[in-house]
Structures are given as structure tokens and as C-alpha cells.
Design a protein around this motif. Sequence first.
Motif, PDB file in Angstrom:
ATOM      1  N   UNK A   1      54.514  27.548  87.720  1.00 42.79           N
ATOM      2  CA  UNK A   1      54.468  26.276  88.431  1.00 42.79           C
ATOM      3  C   UNK A   1      53.329  26.239  89.437  1.00 42.79           C
ATOM      4  N   UNK A   2      52.993  27.377  90.023  1.00 45.82           N
ATOM      5  CA  UNK A   2      52.025  27.426  91.117  1.00 45.82           C
ATOM      6  C   UNK A   2      50.638  27.889  90.670  1.00 45.82           C
ATOM      7  N   UNK A   3      50.437  27.995  89.370  1.00 43.91           N
ATOM      8  CA  UNK A   3      49.136  28.428  88.864  1.00 43.91           C
ATOM      9  C   UNK A   3      48.310  27.243  88.393  1.00 43.91           C
ATOM     10  N   UNK A   4      47.017  27.347  88.571  1.00 46.18           N
ATOM     11  CA  UNK A   4      46.097  26.351  88.054  1.00 46.18           C
ATOM     12  C   UNK A   4      45.779  26.654  86.595  1.00 46.18           C
ATOM     13  N   UNK A   5      45.185  25.675  85.955  1.00 50.47           N
ATOM     14  CA  UNK A   5      44.803  25.839  84.554  1.00 50.47           C
ATOM     15  C   UNK A   5      43.843  27.008  84.387  1.00 50.47           C
ATOM     16  N   UNK A   6      42.950  27.224  85.362  1.00 47.14           N
ATOM     17  CA  UNK A   6      41.945  28.282  85.227  1.00 47.14           C
ATOM     18  C   UNK A   6      42.403  29.632  85.763  1.00 47.14           C
ATOM     19  N   UNK A   7      43.635  29.735  86.252  1.00 43.85           N
ATOM     20  CA  UNK A   7      44.186  31.039  86.600  1.00 43.85           C
ATOM     21  C   UNK A   7      44.555  31.780  85.313  1.00 43.85           C
ATOM     22  N   UNK A   8      44.667  33.096  85.410  1.00 43.83           N
ATOM     23  CA  UNK A   8      44.901  33.916  84.225  1.00 43.83           C
ATOM     24  C   UNK A   8      46.315  34.474  84.188  1.00 43.83           C
ATOM     25  N   UNK A   9      46.867  34.586  82.982  1.00 51.18           N
ATOM     26  CA  UNK A   9      48.105  35.350  82.818  1.00 51.18           C
ATOM     27  C   UNK A   9      47.961  36.289  81.628  1.00 51.18           C
ATOM     28  N   UNK A  10      48.697  37.395  81.702  1.00 48.15           N
ATOM     29  CA  UNK A  10      48.786  38.354  80.606  1.00 48.15           C
ATOM     30  C   UNK A  10      50.251  38.637  80.333  1.00 48.15           C
TER      31      UNK A  10
ATOM     32  N   UNK B   1      46.482  47.061  83.098  1.00 46.04           N
ATOM     33  CA  UNK B   1      45.075  47.280  83.472  1.00 46.04           C
ATOM     34  C   UNK B   1      44.171  46.121  83.057  1.00 46.04           C
ATOM     35  N   UNK B   2      44.525  45.410  81.980  1.00 43.92           N
ATOM     36  CA  UNK B   2      43.704  44.272  81.569  1.00 43.92           C
ATOM     37  C   UNK B   2      43.708  43.186  82.643  1.00 43.92           C
ATOM     38  N   UNK B   3      44.908  42.847  83.134  1.00 47.39           N
ATOM     39  CA  UNK B   3      45.010  41.838  84.178  1.00 47.39           C
ATOM     40  C   UNK B   3      44.396  42.288  85.492  1.00 47.39           C
ATOM     41  N   UNK B   4      44.520  43.575  85.779  1.00 49.13           N
ATOM     42  CA  UNK B   4      43.880  44.111  86.972  1.00 49.13           C
ATOM     43  C   UNK B   4      42.362  43.974  86.854  1.00 49.13           C
ATOM     44  N   UNK B   5      41.865  44.082  85.627  1.00 49.43           N
ATOM     45  CA  UNK B   5      40.435  43.932  85.380  1.00 49.43           C
ATOM     46  C   UNK B   5      39.949  42.511  85.601  1.00 49.43           C
TER      47      UNK B   5
ATOM     48  N   UNK C   1      45.113  34.725  78.480  1.00 49.09           N
ATOM     49  CA  UNK C   1      44.094  35.591  77.898  1.00 49.09           C
ATOM     50  C   UNK C   1      44.652  36.590  76.904  1.00 49.09           C
ATOM     51  N   UNK C   2      45.949  36.500  76.636  1.00 46.34           N
ATOM     52  CA  UNK C   2      46.505  37.327  75.578  1.00 46.34           C
ATOM     53  C   UNK C   2      47.743  38.079  75.995  1.00 46.34           C
ATOM     54  N   UNK C   3      48.459  38.532  74.990  1.00 48.64           N
ATOM     55  CA  UNK C   3      49.618  39.390  75.202  1.00 48.64           C
ATOM     56  C   UNK C   3      49.474  40.591  74.281  1.00 48.64           C
ATOM     57  N   UNK C   4      50.106  41.672  74.640  1.00 50.84           N
ATOM     58  CA  UNK C   4      49.966  42.897  73.866  1.00 50.84           C
ATOM     59  C   UNK C   4      51.304  43.578  73.680  1.00 50.84           C
ATOM     60  N   UNK C   5      51.479  44.174  72.513  1.00 48.66           N
ATOM     61  CA  UNK C   5      52.722  44.886  72.218  1.00 48.66           C
ATOM     62  C   UNK C   5      52.716  46.307  72.768  1.00 48.66           C
ATOM     63  N   UNK C   6      51.591  46.766  73.281  1.00 45.60           N
ATOM     64  CA  UNK C   6      51.527  48.112  73.862  1.00 45.60           C
ATOM     65  C   UNK C   6      52.187  48.073  75.238  1.00 45.60           C
ATOM     66  N   UNK C   7      53.235  48.837  75.417  1.00 47.74           N
ATOM     67  CA  UNK C   7      53.993  48.801  76.667  1.00 47.74           C
ATOM     68  C   UNK C   7      53.093  49.207  77.835  1.00 47.74           C
ATOM     69  N   UNK C   8      52.946  48.307  78.792  1.00 45.75           N
ATOM     70  CA  UNK C   8      52.093  48.563  79.944  1.00 45.75           C
ATOM     71  C   UNK C   8      50.624  48.305  79.682  1.00 45.75           C
ATOM     72  N   UNK C   9      50.273  47.944  78.457  1.00 47.05           N
ATOM     73  CA  UNK C   9      48.873  47.771  78.101  1.00 47.05           C
ATOM     74  C   UNK C   9      48.209  46.583  78.760  1.00 47.05           C
ATOM     75  N   UNK C  10      49.002  45.597  79.148  1.00 43.03           N
ATOM     76  CA  UNK C  10      48.415  44.404  79.770  1.00 43.03           C
ATOM     77  C   UNK C  10      48.144  44.598  81.257  1.00 43.03           C
TER      78      UNK C  10
END
Length: 322
Positions: free
Chosen positions: A52-61, A120-124, A109-118
Amino acid sequence: MLENEKLIGLYKTMQTIRKVERKIEEEYKYDEMKTPIHLSIGQEAIAAGVCLHLRKDDYIFGTHRSHAQYIAKGGDLKKMIAEMYLRKTGCSLGRGGSMHLIDPEVGILGSTAIVGGNIPLGTGTALASKLQNNDKVTVIFFGDGAVDEGTFHESLNFALLKKLPVIYICENNHWAINSHQSQRHSGESIYRWADGYGIPSYQIDGNDVLKVSEYAENAVSRCRNGEGPTFIECITYRWKGHIGTVNDVGIGFRPQSEYDYWISKDPIKWYADYLKATGVLNDKMDESIDEEIDQLIDDAFTFAKNSPKPLPEELMDFVFAD
């Protein structure tokens, strides 16, 4: 306090997630969806309250269980359902399935089936926002099983060190496949792990969409103001089993009493009752919302089923760069 329009918006989002997943559950038995599915029925308040509080250009993983986040962030529903059917019109062009949902146009920006894999991606991406000196926020959703991974700890330490604009959302539904949290952790407070790094960390009722919204709003504000990461552990429960449409209750896994307790804490029923008690929602509005959502879902499934399948000669497309 949220205005009525946003309160109703939260309700619509939660109902859309629930109804979409119920429809997937209903259709899955026909074996036309050639992809594993992981349903988040019972956890709808978290994605709705945060996005609800995110803009269109904010990112989620997201993770392997990311239908809710995709819908809440505004992902194209027709493309999502087409991806369930592995059609060329799917959000991953029919090559990713349920566990690999993406819609860059709205920051998914995507989702991943690797547990915990998202994690470091989001931190990046949060690091990229910091280097580019913009105020985009990254939100990473993961389950209680992901906190056992080394990437979780490495990412949190780095995010605090660099004061990155990232929010870590732990959807703690107590079960990693069929392993209960009590069998994996000596305590029940995952948020204290993040607190140990010095990150502002909280444990909240993940079935209370207003509480989730409140804490998410504060976390987003901290990010935009350059104050660094926040960690929110949302206590919730998935009604279905780890994978597929079964509920794995009474067969040596989850006890019936535990399941019944969490069913009684249905986040959508609680919120609907609250909205009606405060005069924000009435039965006529509720019926209209149901009809609107049902039509969107019918249109999405019709689009998906009528979409073309990838051709054998296209197998190697998008695998190698030209």
C-alpha cells in the motif's frame, strides 16, 4: 489514520489475492498448469499492508510463494495467470511458472525458488538506489526458513553498514515445508536476530492488515529519509500445505488444533468485520467488490487459457545472448 479509500483498497487487494488463489486451487486439479504452486491463503494481510505504501518505481523481491506480492504491487493479473499455464503471454513468457513472477514496469524485479536467494538481490538494488542518490525503496519478502541461510545475515550486516533503503519482511508462518520453527530455532523471536545487528526490528501480528500497514509506512519513511533498513517479522499462517492444494493436516504434520486456531484468525474476515463495524463497508459494497474481482479473475483465466503455448523450436530463445 488511513482514509476510507485506502481502507477499502486494502480490502480489495486482500480479497483479490484470496480469490485468485482459490481459483488457482480449483483449476489446478485439471493438470493444465504445468508448474508447481505455493499458495499463501491466510497470509494476504502482509503483502497488502506493505505494498500500500510503495510507489510504482519501488522494488520488491519475492520467493516461491509470491502470488500475493505480485498482485499487491500491481502486477498484470492476466500475465500472471498466463504464466501459471506456461503460455507465451505470461509475465515470464511461459518459462518461469508460479515461482518466477516478474513485472519490471511496476517494480516487481522477480521471485526465486532458492530459499534466501532474493535477500542479497534486494539488498543489491537498495545499494544501487543509494549510489544513484534516488529515494526508491526495496522490499524483500521471505519466510522463516530463509533466516537460516548465510545470505540473510550477510545482507543484514551490509545493509546496516551502508544504511541502505531496504525493508526486510519475514512472513513467519512457522513452517519451513514440514519443519516447525520450534525444531529449527531455540527461540520464537526472529526479529531479535536482526535487532542484534542494530537494525530497527519488530515482531507484529501479520494477520492485522492495519498493523502491517502502520509499521510498513514507518519503514518506508525511514528509507526515503536515508535512515537505513528496517526488519519486520509478521506472524501469520498458511492454510494450505507447503506445495500444491493439500493442507497436510492430520497426517503426521500439522495438528488439527493448530490449524483450527489459525483459521479462526482469518485476516480477511477480521478486516471485513472491522470495516463494517466502523461504517466504511456495507453488504452492498461488499457484494459489488466481489463481483468486480470475480470478473477480473474470469477475464484473466480466459486470457490465459486462450493464449498460445511456446513452440518446440523456441526452446532455446532467451537462453543465450545473440
